[in-house]
Design a protein around this motif. Structure first.
Motif, PDB file in Angstrom:
ATOM      1  N   VAL A 136       0.845  -1.195   0.000  1.00  0.00           N
ATOM      2  CA  VAL A 136       0.000   0.000   0.000  1.00  0.00           C
ATOM      3  C   VAL A 136       0.881   1.246   0.000  1.00  0.00           C
ATOM      4  O   VAL A 136       1.793   1.369   0.820  1.00  0.00           O
ATOM      5  CB  VAL A 136      -0.940   0.023   1.215  1.00  0.00           C
ATOM      6  CG1 VAL A 136      -1.868   1.232   1.146  1.00  0.00           C
ATOM      7  CG2 VAL A 136      -1.751  -1.269   1.282  1.00  0.00           C
ATOM      8  N   MET A 137       0.586   2.175  -0.903  1.00  0.00           N
ATOM      9  CA  MET A 137       1.373   3.394  -0.974  1.00  0.00           C
ATOM     10  C   MET A 137       1.241   4.190   0.315  1.00  0.00           C
ATOM     11  O   MET A 137       0.132   4.508   0.747  1.00  0.00           O
ATOM     12  CB  MET A 137       0.923   4.250  -2.166  1.00  0.00           C
ATOM     13  CG  MET A 137       1.805   5.482  -2.382  1.00  0.00           C
ATOM     14  SD  MET A 137       1.452   6.362  -3.924  1.00  0.00           S
ATOM     15  CE  MET A 137      -0.081   7.179  -3.506  1.00  0.00           C
ATOM     16  N   PRO A 138       2.361   4.507   0.970  1.00  0.00           N
ATOM     17  CA  PRO A 138       2.295   5.252   2.233  1.00  0.00           C
ATOM     18  C   PRO A 138       1.842   6.690   2.019  1.00  0.00           C
ATOM     19  O   PRO A 138       2.137   7.310   0.996  1.00  0.00           O
ATOM     20  CB  PRO A 138       3.744   5.199   2.742  1.00  0.00           C
ATOM     21  CG  PRO A 138       4.578   4.990   1.514  1.00  0.00           C
ATOM     22  CD  PRO A 138       3.740   4.160   0.594  1.00  0.00           C
ATOM     23  N   GLY A 139       1.112   7.211   3.000  1.00  0.00           N
ATOM     24  CA  GLY A 139       0.682   8.606   2.959  1.00  0.00           C
ATOM     25  C   GLY A 139      -0.193   8.943   1.776  1.00  0.00           C
ATOM     26  O   GLY A 139      -0.188  10.080   1.289  1.00  0.00           O
ATOM     27  N   SER A 140      -0.975   7.956   1.322  1.00  0.00           N
ATOM     28  CA  SER A 140      -1.713   8.157   0.073  1.00  0.00           C
ATOM     29  C   SER A 140      -3.217   8.275   0.251  1.00  0.00           C
ATOM     30  O   SER A 140      -3.962   8.131  -0.706  1.00  0.00           O
ATOM     31  CB  SER A 140      -1.428   6.987  -0.879  1.00  0.00           C
ATOM     32  OG  SER A 140      -1.874   5.771  -0.303  1.00  0.00           O
ATOM     33  N   GLU A 141      -3.669   8.491   1.460  1.00  0.00           N
ATOM     34  CA  GLU A 141      -5.104   8.537   1.688  1.00  0.00           C
ATOM     35  C   GLU A 141      -5.789   9.604   0.837  1.00  0.00           C
ATOM     36  O   GLU A 141      -5.373  10.760   0.830  1.00  0.00           O
ATOM     37  CB  GLU A 141      -5.392   8.853   3.156  1.00  0.00           C
ATOM     38  CG  GLU A 141      -5.066   7.726   4.117  1.00  0.00           C
ATOM     39  CD  GLU A 141      -5.428   8.099   5.546  1.00  0.00           C
ATOM     40  OE1 GLU A 141      -5.556   9.305   5.823  1.00  0.00           O
ATOM     41  OE2 GLU A 141      -5.575   7.196   6.369  1.00  0.00           O
ATOM     42  N   PHE A 142      -6.821   9.184   0.104  1.00  0.00           N
ATOM     43  CA  PHE A 142      -7.680  10.165  -0.548  1.00  0.00           C
ATOM     44  C   PHE A 142      -9.046  10.057   0.094  1.00  0.00           C
ATOM     45  O   PHE A 142      -9.746   9.061  -0.067  1.00  0.00           O
ATOM     46  CB  PHE A 142      -7.781   9.949  -2.053  1.00  0.00           C
ATOM     47  CG  PHE A 142      -8.651  10.991  -2.710  1.00  0.00           C
ATOM     48  CD1 PHE A 142      -8.171  12.284  -2.891  1.00  0.00           C
ATOM     49  CD2 PHE A 142      -9.946  10.697  -3.095  1.00  0.00           C
ATOM     50  CE1 PHE A 142      -8.977  13.272  -3.459  1.00  0.00           C
ATOM     51  CE2 PHE A 142     -10.756  11.668  -3.669  1.00  0.00           C
ATOM     52  CZ  PHE A 142     -10.264  12.964  -3.848  1.00  0.00           C
ATOM     53  N   LEU A 143      -9.396  11.070   0.850  1.00  0.00           N
ATOM     54  CA  LEU A 143     -10.633  11.092   1.625  1.00  0.00           C
ATOM     55  C   LEU A 143     -11.586  12.125   1.025  1.00  0.00           C
ATOM     56  O   LEU A 143     -11.304  13.325   1.073  1.00  0.00           O
ATOM     57  CB  LEU A 143     -10.331  11.451   3.083  1.00  0.00           C
ATOM     58  CG  LEU A 143      -9.237  10.616   3.775  1.00  0.00           C
ATOM     59  CD1 LEU A 143      -8.872  11.232   5.121  1.00  0.00           C
ATOM     60  CD2 LEU A 143      -9.696   9.184   3.952  1.00  0.00           C
ATOM     61  N   LEU A 144     -12.664  11.666   0.470  1.00  0.00           N
ATOM     62  CA  LEU A 144     -13.657  12.569  -0.112  1.00  0.00           C
ATOM     63  C   LEU A 144     -14.808  12.741   0.866  1.00  0.00           C
ATOM     64  O   LEU A 144     -15.630  11.844   1.046  1.00  0.00           O
ATOM     65  CB  LEU A 144     -14.167  12.015  -1.446  1.00  0.00           C
ATOM     66  CG  LEU A 144     -15.166  12.900  -2.190  1.00  0.00           C
ATOM     67  CD1 LEU A 144     -14.515  14.224  -2.613  1.00  0.00           C
ATOM     68  CD2 LEU A 144     -15.736  12.172  -3.407  1.00  0.00           C
ATOM     69  N   SER A 145     -14.866  13.890   1.503  1.00  0.00           N
ATOM     70  CA  SER A 145     -15.936  14.168   2.458  1.00  0.00           C
ATOM     71  C   SER A 145     -17.124  14.833   1.760  1.00  0.00           C
ATOM     72  O   SER A 145     -17.000  15.325   0.632  1.00  0.00           O
ATOM     73  CB  SER A 145     -15.417  15.072   3.581  1.00  0.00           C
ATOM     74  OG  SER A 145     -14.930  16.290   3.053  1.00  0.00           O
ATOM     75  N   HIS A 146     -18.262  14.816   2.439  1.00  0.00           N
ATOM     76  CA  HIS A 146     -19.491  15.428   1.901  1.00  0.00           C
ATOM     77  C   HIS A 146     -19.704  15.001   0.443  1.00  0.00           C
ATOM     78  O   HIS A 146     -19.952  15.822  -0.446  1.00  0.00           O
ATOM     79  CB  HIS A 146     -19.425  16.954   2.011  1.00  0.00           C
ATOM     80  CG  HIS A 146     -19.183  17.437   3.413  1.00  0.00           C
ATOM     81  ND1 HIS A 146     -20.100  17.282   4.428  1.00  0.00           N
ATOM     82  CD2 HIS A 146     -18.105  18.045   3.976  1.00  0.00           C
ATOM     83  CE1 HIS A 146     -19.610  17.781   5.552  1.00  0.00           C
ATOM     84  NE2 HIS A 146     -18.402  18.248   5.312  1.00  0.00           N
ATOM     85  N   SER A 147     -19.610  13.697   0.222  1.00  0.00           N
ATOM     86  CA  SER A 147     -19.563  13.176  -1.149  1.00  0.00           C
ATOM     87  C   SER A 147     -20.863  13.343  -1.923  1.00  0.00           C
ATOM     88  O   SER A 147     -20.851  13.338  -3.162  1.00  0.00           O
ATOM     89  CB  SER A 147     -19.162  11.700  -1.124  1.00  0.00           C
ATOM     90  OG  SER A 147     -20.059  10.944  -0.321  1.00  0.00           O
ATOM     91  N   LEU A 148     -21.977  13.513  -1.229  1.00  0.00           N
ATOM     92  CA  LEU A 148     -23.239  13.724  -1.943  1.00  0.00           C
ATOM     93  C   LEU A 148     -23.257  15.056  -2.696  1.00  0.00           C
ATOM     94  O   LEU A 148     -23.972  15.212  -3.687  1.00  0.00           O
ATOM     95  CB  LEU A 148     -24.417  13.671  -0.968  1.00  0.00           C
ATOM     96  CG  LEU A 148     -24.831  12.290  -0.473  1.00  0.00           C
ATOM     97  CD1 LEU A 148     -25.945  12.412   0.560  1.00  0.00           C
ATOM     98  CD2 LEU A 148     -25.279  11.398  -1.632  1.00  0.00           C
ATOM     99  N   GLN A 149     -22.469  16.011  -2.210  1.00  0.00           N
ATOM    100  CA  GLN A 149     -22.395  17.318  -2.858  1.00  0.00           C
ATOM    101  C   GLN A 149     -21.127  17.491  -3.701  1.00  0.00           C
ATOM    102  O   GLN A 149     -20.870  18.571  -4.229  1.00  0.00           O
ATOM    103  CB  GLN A 149     -22.434  18.426  -1.795  1.00  0.00           C
ATOM    104  CG  GLN A 149     -23.732  18.515  -0.998  1.00  0.00           C
ATOM    105  CD  GLN A 149     -23.802  17.517   0.143  1.00  0.00           C
ATOM    106  OE1 GLN A 149     -22.811  17.253   0.801  1.00  0.00           O
ATOM    107  NE2 GLN A 149     -24.976  16.954   0.375  1.00  0.00           N
ATOM    108  N   ALA A 150     -20.328  16.422  -3.831  1.00  0.00           N
ATOM    109  CA  ALA A 150     -18.996  16.553  -4.428  1.00  0.00           C
ATOM    110  C   ALA A 150     -18.982  16.482  -5.957  1.00  0.00           C
ATOM    111  O   ALA A 150     -18.021  16.919  -6.585  1.00  0.00           O
ATOM    112  CB  ALA A 150     -18.059  15.481  -3.869  1.00  0.00           C
ATOM    113  N   PHE A 151     -20.057  15.934  -6.550  1.00  0.00           N
ATOM    114  CA  PHE A 151     -20.074  15.697  -7.991  1.00  0.00           C
ATOM    115  C   PHE A 151     -21.137  16.555  -8.681  1.00  0.00           C
ATOM    116  O   PHE A 151     -22.187  16.846  -8.104  1.00  0.00           O
ATOM    117  CB  PHE A 151     -20.361  14.222  -8.286  1.00  0.00           C
ATOM    118  CG  PHE A 151     -19.346  13.268  -7.726  1.00  0.00           C
ATOM    119  CD1 PHE A 151     -18.203  12.943  -8.434  1.00  0.00           C
ATOM    120  CD2 PHE A 151     -19.541  12.695  -6.474  1.00  0.00           C
ATOM    121  CE1 PHE A 151     -17.264  12.059  -7.917  1.00  0.00           C
ATOM    122  CE2 PHE A 151     -18.616  11.807  -5.944  1.00  0.00           C
ATOM    123  CZ  PHE A 151     -17.468  11.492  -6.667  1.00  0.00           C
TER     124      PHE A 151
END
Length: 202
Positions: A136-151
C-alpha cells in the motif's frame, strides 16, 4: 499503458465510492486503463471442503495478477470496512495470492466530514496480513468528504482543490507502481511464506 483494477468496495447500488472510481476511470483515461470490478455478488466466504474457488473469484484474481496495481474504494460502516469488501479479500487470500506485493491505492468517500478515514486505516492493516501482503502506498489517503455534494450532474468532481489533490496522489501512485516493480528480490520468499502460513497451526 499502465493498467489498474479498481475494486468497488460496496454492495450499494448508489454509492459515491463507486462514483469516485468511475470519475477516476474517466479523468485519468490518458494516464491509465482502469477497470472497475464489482464484488457485491461474490458468495459469502466459507472455506470450501474441496478447496475449489468460485469462478468469479478466480476471474478477479487473474485480472489483479495481470494489472500493474489495484485501487480500492471503501466506504466506512461502523468505523470499519464493509462486510462485502472483507469477504472479497478473504477469497483473494485463500490459496491464491494476487495481492502479494501488488501496489495499492486506497480511496474513500463519505457523506460526512471524515471521508472513511478509520475504514482506510483498518484496510491498511488487513492488506498487511500474511496471505495478502499488498504494498500500500504510504501517505496516500484520498478522503472525499461530503460526497453527496462533491459531484456535478456529469459525475465530475466540482472542487478544484480536491481534483488537484487526487491528481497529485494518482501521479504519485503511478510512480510508486514503477518503484514497486523493481522491488522483486523477496517476492518468491514472500510467496512461499504466504503458501506455508496456516492460522490453525500457529
Amino acid at each position: 499503458m499502465t493498467t489498474f483494477i479498481a475494486l468497488v468496495g460496496t454492495n450499494s447500488k448508489r454509492s459515491t465510492n463507486r462514483q469516485l472510481l468511475q470519475y477516476m476511470q474517466k479523468h485519468f483515461v490518458d494516464k491509465a486503463d482502469i477497470e472497475l470490478i464489482e464484488i457485491k455478488d461474490l458468495p459469502v466466504f466459507n472455506k470450501p471442503a474441496d478447496k475449489q474457488l468460485p469462478l468469479e473469484v478466480i476471474e478477479i484474481s487473474e485480472k489483479i495478477d495481470a494489472a500493474d496495481g489495484v485501487i480500492i474504494g471503501t466506504p466506512e460502516y461502523d468505523h470499519s470496512i464493509p462486510a462485502v469488501l472483507m469477504n472479497a479479500l478473504a477469497w483473494l487470500s485463500y490459496g491464491i495470492y494476487p495481492m502479494l506485493n501488488k501496489p495499492v491505492m486506497i480511496t474513500g468517500a463519505s457523506y460526512g466530514t471524515l471521508g472513511s478515514s478509520r475504514a482506510q486505516l483498518q484496510l491498511r492493516q488487513i492488506l498487511d496480513a500474511p496471505e495478502l501482503k499488498a504494498n500500500v502506498m504510504p501517505g496516500s489517503e484520498f478522503l472525499l468528504s461530503h460526497s453527496l455534494q462533491a459531484f456535478d450532474k456529469n459525475g465530475d468532481l466540482i472542487d478544484l482543490d480536491t481534483i488537484k489533490k487526487l491528481d497529485a496522489l494518482f501521479d504519485d501512485f503511478r510512480l510508486f507502481v514503477k518503484i514497486t516493480q523493481k522491488l522483486k528480490s523477496a517476492h518468491a520468499l514472500l510467496h512461499k511464506e504466504a503458501e506455508d502460513f496456516d492460522w490453525e497451526n500457529l
